[in-house]
Motif scaffolding. Structure first.
Motif, PDB file in Angstrom:
ATOM      1  N   ALA A   1       0.838  -1.208   0.000  1.00 26.47           N
ATOM      2  CA  ALA A   1       0.000   0.000   0.000  1.00 26.47           C
ATOM      3  C   ALA A   1       0.869   1.253   0.000  1.00 26.47           C
ATOM      4  O   ALA A   1       0.530   2.260  -0.648  1.00 26.47           O
ATOM      5  CB  ALA A   1      -0.918  -0.005   1.220  1.00 26.47           C
ATOM      6  N   ALA A   2       2.003   1.214   0.700  1.00 21.55           N
ATOM      7  CA  ALA A   2       2.898   2.370   0.740  1.00 21.55           C
ATOM      8  C   ALA A   2       3.489   2.649  -0.630  1.00 21.55           C
ATOM      9  O   ALA A   2       3.586   3.811  -1.061  1.00 21.55           O
ATOM     10  CB  ALA A   2       4.007   2.134   1.763  1.00 21.55           C
ATOM     11  N   LEU A   3       3.893   1.604  -1.335  1.00 22.73           N
ATOM     12  CA  LEU A   3       4.448   1.786  -2.673  1.00 22.73           C
ATOM     13  C   LEU A   3       3.402   2.358  -3.623  1.00 22.73           C
ATOM     14  O   LEU A   3       3.707   3.211  -4.470  1.00 22.73           O
ATOM     15  CB  LEU A   3       4.987   0.456  -3.203  1.00 22.73           C
ATOM     16  CG  LEU A   3       6.199  -0.118  -2.461  1.00 22.73           C
ATOM     17  CD1 LEU A   3       6.552  -1.498  -2.993  1.00 22.73           C
ATOM     18  CD2 LEU A   3       7.402   0.810  -2.583  1.00 22.73           C
ATOM     19  N   GLU A   4       2.185   1.921  -3.468  1.00 24.79           N
ATOM     20  CA  GLU A   4       1.101   2.455  -4.306  1.00 24.79           C
ATOM     21  C   GLU A   4       0.862   3.927  -4.014  1.00 24.79           C
ATOM     22  O   GLU A   4       0.717   4.746  -4.928  1.00 24.79           O
ATOM     23  CB  GLU A   4      -0.171   1.645  -4.051  1.00 24.79           C
ATOM     24  CG  GLU A   4      -1.345   2.049  -4.936  1.00 24.79           C
ATOM     25  CD  GLU A   4      -2.570   1.195  -4.704  1.00 24.79           C
ATOM     26  OE1 GLU A   4      -3.685   1.638  -5.046  1.00 24.79           O
ATOM     27  OE2 GLU A   4      -2.427   0.065  -4.178  1.00 24.79           O
ATOM     28  N   ALA A   5       0.838   4.294  -2.731  1.00 24.39           N
ATOM     29  CA  ALA A   5       0.639   5.691  -2.359  1.00 24.39           C
ATOM     30  C   ALA A   5       1.807   6.549  -2.827  1.00 24.39           C
ATOM     31  O   ALA A   5       1.635   7.691  -3.269  1.00 24.39           O
ATOM     32  CB  ALA A   5       0.475   5.812  -0.845  1.00 24.39           C
ATOM     33  N   GLY A   6       3.008   6.000  -2.748  1.00 27.77           N
ATOM     34  CA  GLY A   6       4.169   6.738  -3.203  1.00 27.77           C
ATOM     35  C   GLY A   6       4.155   6.987  -4.688  1.00 27.77           C
ATOM     36  O   GLY A   6       4.504   8.086  -5.154  1.00 27.77           O
ATOM     37  N   ALA A   7       3.762   5.986  -5.448  1.00 27.37           N
ATOM     38  CA  ALA A   7       3.677   6.154  -6.899  1.00 27.37           C
ATOM     39  C   ALA A   7       2.650   7.215  -7.261  1.00 27.37           C
ATOM     40  O   ALA A   7       2.865   8.028  -8.179  1.00 27.37           O
ATOM     41  CB  ALA A   7       3.323   4.817  -7.549  1.00 27.37           C
ATOM     42  N   ALA A   8       1.539   7.250  -6.539  1.00 30.35           N
ATOM     43  CA  ALA A   8       0.515   8.266  -6.797  1.00 30.35           C
ATOM     44  C   ALA A   8       1.044   9.664  -6.497  1.00 30.35           C
ATOM     45  O   ALA A   8       0.766  10.619  -7.233  1.00 30.35           O
ATOM     46  CB  ALA A   8      -0.727   7.969  -5.955  1.00 30.35           C
ATOM     47  N   ALA A   9       1.825   9.799  -5.418  1.00 31.89           N
ATOM     48  CA  ALA A   9       2.399  11.101  -5.069  1.00 31.89           C
ATOM     49  C   ALA A   9       3.371  11.574  -6.140  1.00 31.89           C
ATOM     50  O   ALA A   9       3.408  12.765  -6.496  1.00 31.89           O
ATOM     51  CB  ALA A   9       3.095  11.030  -3.717  1.00 31.89           C
ATOM     52  N   LEU A  10       4.168  10.667  -6.674  1.00 30.68           N
ATOM     53  CA  LEU A  10       5.101  11.035  -7.742  1.00 30.68           C
ATOM     54  C   LEU A  10       4.369  11.530  -8.985  1.00 30.68           C
ATOM     55  O   LEU A  10       4.835  12.436  -9.684  1.00 30.68           O
ATOM     56  CB  LEU A  10       5.989   9.836  -8.101  1.00 30.68           C
ATOM     57  CG  LEU A  10       7.048   9.430  -7.076  1.00 30.68           C
ATOM     58  CD1 LEU A  10       7.683   8.101  -7.457  1.00 30.68           C
ATOM     59  CD2 LEU A  10       8.119  10.501  -6.944  1.00 30.68           C
ATOM     60  N   ASP A  11       3.206  10.946  -9.250  1.00 25.27           N
ATOM     61  CA  ASP A  11       2.446  11.309 -10.449  1.00 25.27           C
ATOM     62  C   ASP A  11       1.615  12.574 -10.268  1.00 25.27           C
ATOM     63  O   ASP A  11       1.380  13.311 -11.237  1.00 25.27           O
ATOM     64  CB  ASP A  11       1.505  10.161 -10.842  1.00 25.27           C
ATOM     65  CG  ASP A  11       2.255   8.958 -11.386  1.00 25.27           C
ATOM     66  OD1 ASP A  11       3.410   9.136 -11.828  1.00 25.27           O
ATOM     67  OD2 ASP A  11       1.700   7.845 -11.348  1.00 25.27           O
ATOM     68  N   ASN A  12       1.198  12.846  -9.026  1.00 24.68           N
ATOM     69  CA  ASN A  12       0.162  13.868  -8.826  1.00 24.68           C
ATOM     70  C   ASN A  12       0.603  15.105  -8.063  1.00 24.68           C
ATOM     71  O   ASN A  12      -0.217  15.997  -7.822  1.00 24.68           O
ATOM     72  CB  ASN A  12      -1.041  13.243  -8.096  1.00 24.68           C
ATOM     73  CG  ASN A  12      -1.654  12.102  -8.884  1.00 24.68           C
ATOM     74  OD1 ASN A  12      -1.749  12.163 -10.110  1.00 24.68           O
ATOM     75  ND2 ASN A  12      -2.073  11.053  -8.185  1.00 24.68           N
ATOM     76  N   SER A  13       1.861  15.204  -7.655  1.00 23.14           N
ATOM     77  CA  SER A  13       2.296  16.391  -6.921  1.00 23.14           C
ATOM     78  C   SER A  13       3.573  16.953  -7.528  1.00 23.14           C
ATOM     79  O   SER A  13       4.400  16.216  -8.056  1.00 23.14           O
ATOM     80  CB  SER A  13       2.515  16.071  -5.435  1.00 23.14           C
ATOM     81  OG  SER A  13       3.597  15.175  -5.275  1.00 23.14           O
ATOM     82  N   SER A  14       3.718  18.277  -7.443  1.00 25.73           N
ATOM     83  CA  SER A  14       4.915  18.942  -7.947  1.00 25.73           C
ATOM     84  C   SER A  14       6.053  18.781  -6.947  1.00 25.73           C
ATOM     85  O   SER A  14       5.835  18.799  -5.733  1.00 25.73           O
ATOM     86  CB  SER A  14       4.638  20.425  -8.172  1.00 25.73           C
ATOM     87  OG  SER A  14       3.593  20.595  -9.119  1.00 25.73           O
ATOM     88  N   PRO A  15       7.295  18.642  -7.427  1.00 26.99           N
ATOM     89  CA  PRO A  15       8.412  18.423  -6.500  1.00 26.99           C
ATOM     90  C   PRO A  15       8.830  19.696  -5.763  1.00 26.99           C
ATOM     91  O   PRO A  15       8.778  20.789  -6.312  1.00 26.99           O
ATOM     92  CB  PRO A  15       9.530  17.939  -7.424  1.00 26.99           C
ATOM     93  CG  PRO A  15       9.212  18.537  -8.755  1.00 26.99           C
ATOM     94  CD  PRO A  15       7.713  18.569  -8.841  1.00 26.99           C
ATOM     95  N   THR A  16       9.224  19.507  -4.517  1.00 27.09           N
ATOM     96  CA  THR A  16       9.820  20.568  -3.712  1.00 27.09           C
ATOM     97  C   THR A  16      11.313  20.302  -3.627  1.00 27.09           C
ATOM     98  O   THR A  16      11.714  19.194  -3.264  1.00 27.09           O
ATOM     99  CB  THR A  16       9.218  20.572  -2.294  1.00 27.09           C
ATOM    100  OG1 THR A  16       7.823  20.838  -2.370  1.00 27.09           O
ATOM    101  CG2 THR A  16       9.899  21.609  -1.419  1.00 27.09           C
ATOM    102  N   PRO A  17      12.169  21.283  -3.957  1.00 26.26           N
ATOM    103  CA  PRO A  17      13.619  21.039  -3.893  1.00 26.26           C
ATOM    104  C   PRO A  17      14.060  20.624  -2.504  1.00 26.26           C
ATOM    105  O   PRO A  17      13.655  21.219  -1.495  1.00 26.26           O
ATOM    106  CB  PRO A  17      14.221  22.397  -4.284  1.00 26.26           C
ATOM    107  CG  PRO A  17      13.145  23.077  -5.068  1.00 26.26           C
ATOM    108  CD  PRO A  17      11.850  22.631  -4.455  1.00 26.26           C
ATOM    109  N   ILE A  18      14.894  19.598  -2.419  1.00 29.54           N
ATOM    110  CA  ILE A  18      15.341  19.086  -1.123  1.00 29.54           C
ATOM    111  C   ILE A  18      16.111  20.141  -0.347  1.00 29.54           C
ATOM    112  O   ILE A  18      15.970  20.258   0.878  1.00 29.54           O
ATOM    113  CB  ILE A  18      16.198  17.815  -1.319  1.00 29.54           C
ATOM    114  CG1 ILE A  18      15.336  16.677  -1.876  1.00 29.54           C
ATOM    115  CG2 ILE A  18      16.846  17.385  -0.001  1.00 29.54           C
ATOM    116  CD1 ILE A  18      16.115  15.416  -2.205  1.00 29.54           C
ATOM    117  N   ASP A  19      16.901  20.953  -1.051  1.00 32.62           N
ATOM    118  CA  ASP A  19      17.726  21.934  -0.344  1.00 32.62           C
ATOM    119  C   ASP A  19      16.941  23.151   0.144  1.00 32.62           C
ATOM    120  O   ASP A  19      17.512  24.052   0.754  1.00 32.62           O
ATOM    121  CB  ASP A  19      18.905  22.376  -1.206  1.00 32.62           C
ATOM    122  CG  ASP A  19      18.482  23.007  -2.526  1.00 32.62           C
ATOM    123  OD1 ASP A  19      17.271  23.210  -2.739  1.00 32.62           O
ATOM    124  OD2 ASP A  19      19.372  23.295  -3.361  1.00 32.62           O
TER     125      ASP A  19
END
Length: 327
Positions: A41-59
């Motif tokens: 379930a975590a991997l599924e939720a993570g894949a959805a986040a990668l597809d549906n949210s804009s990235p925030t720079p780590i730094d």
């Protein structure tokens, strides 16, 4: 997949580490929520986040510990480390026979966890500060009295752990036959993120140990290097022992214990007979990198002045109340 927790503009978020930054999970979902939901379930939720949210720079954010674990157990699974520290503490070089019989651990403070790049104040009253390079596993589902074979299915993932140690406080405490306590519970770095177990399977040797390169430097100078596969017990065996006659639960953190070959200063002091390199001081920067997981980097800063400790009072050992003690 790599799960992280971070703070930005006074707000904490949890999400996935992607190629271009951090992708937040929806709402108030935490990494601990994902761990408790199970790896699929975590991997599924993570894949959805990668597809549906804009990235925030780590730094642009402050990385927090990847999760808030309910408990933290720390083992001592590297013989070379134990041998060196025994020399440092007692002047001997022999590991006690009991160490070989079963993996030893202690519970440390889950409230003292800090992020991958947070400052570390010198603990009150200490003048001999040390680091400890470790890898930690995170339990992915509840279980009790697990066999090592069963325990493998209970591993969610791995992260880097620095078990900061006040050697002077620790030495006094452990002469009493308890501890470590204040020698350990002031700071434990966990991070930079939580890497799911499937990402590290390629590093397993023929016995099943994870052959991950581990390195630590102080102020840019490498002090220690080892392989995680030099553990005397696999993580599955540590989990099995921790669950013996009791429970381990999703989100629990289990540290490997400090690696050998300079995984901490205390080991080097024992082997060399002198405090070389010297104990950490304010301004020192400790960086740790574990292959396949990532790096943590913390700066030592001055700590607060200690509150005076009241020495033990000699008591008369009365068995009955005196007249002044009556209400």
């Amino acid at each position: 997949m790599r799960f992280a927790t971070w703070e930005s503009a006074g707000r904490s978020s949890a999400g996935v580490v992607g190629e271009h930054g951090l992708h937040a999970l929806p709402g108030t979902t935490t990494v601990l929520d994902l761990v408790r939901a199970g790896l699929p379930a975590a991997l599924e939720a993570g894949a959805a986040a990668l597809d549906n949210s804009s990235p925030t720079p780590i730094d642009s954010v402050r990385l927090l510990p990847p999760l808030e674990p309910p408990t933290v157990r720390d083992f001592a699974a590297f013989e070379e480390h134990v041998e060196g520290v025994v020399r440092s503490v007692s002047g001997g070089g022999v590991v006690v026979p009991e160490w070989y019989e079963a993996p030893a651990f202690y519970f440390t403070n889950p409230y003292a966890l800090i992020g991958a790049h947070d400052d570390v104040p010198v603990p009150p009253g200490s003048h001999v500060l040390d680091f400890e390079l470790e890898v930690a596993t995170v339990i992915g589902k509840d279980g009790a009295s697990l066999t090592p074979e069963e325990a493998r299915d209970h591993v969610f993932g791995y992260t880097v752990l620095n078990d900061w140690s006040a050697r002077d406080l620790q030495g006094r405490e452990m002469k009493v036959g308890l501890g470590p306590a204040k020698g350990k519970d002031f700071a434990t770095t966990l991070g930079p993120w939580l890497v799911t177990a499937d990402e590290l399977d390629a590093y397993r040797d023929d016995e099943g140990f994870l052959q991950l390169d581990m390195r630590v430097s102080v102020n840019g100078t490498e002090v220690g290097q080892d392989l995680l596969s030099n553990m005397s017990w696999m993580f599955e065996e540590l989990i099995s022992y921790a669950s013996r006659g009791t429970w381990v639960k999703a989100g629990d953190v289990l540290g490997s214990g400090t690696c050998g070959n300079g995984g901490c200063l205390g080991e080097l002091w024992g082997r060399r007979g002198t405090r070389t390199p010297p104990p950490l001081e304010p301004g020192d920067i400790v960086e740790m990198t574990v292959e396949g997981i990532g790096s943590i980097r913390n700066r030592v800063v001055p700590g607060e002045q200690p509150t005076p400790i009241t020495a033990a009072r000699r008591r008369p050992r009365l068995r009955k109340r005196t007249a002044s003690g009556r209400t």
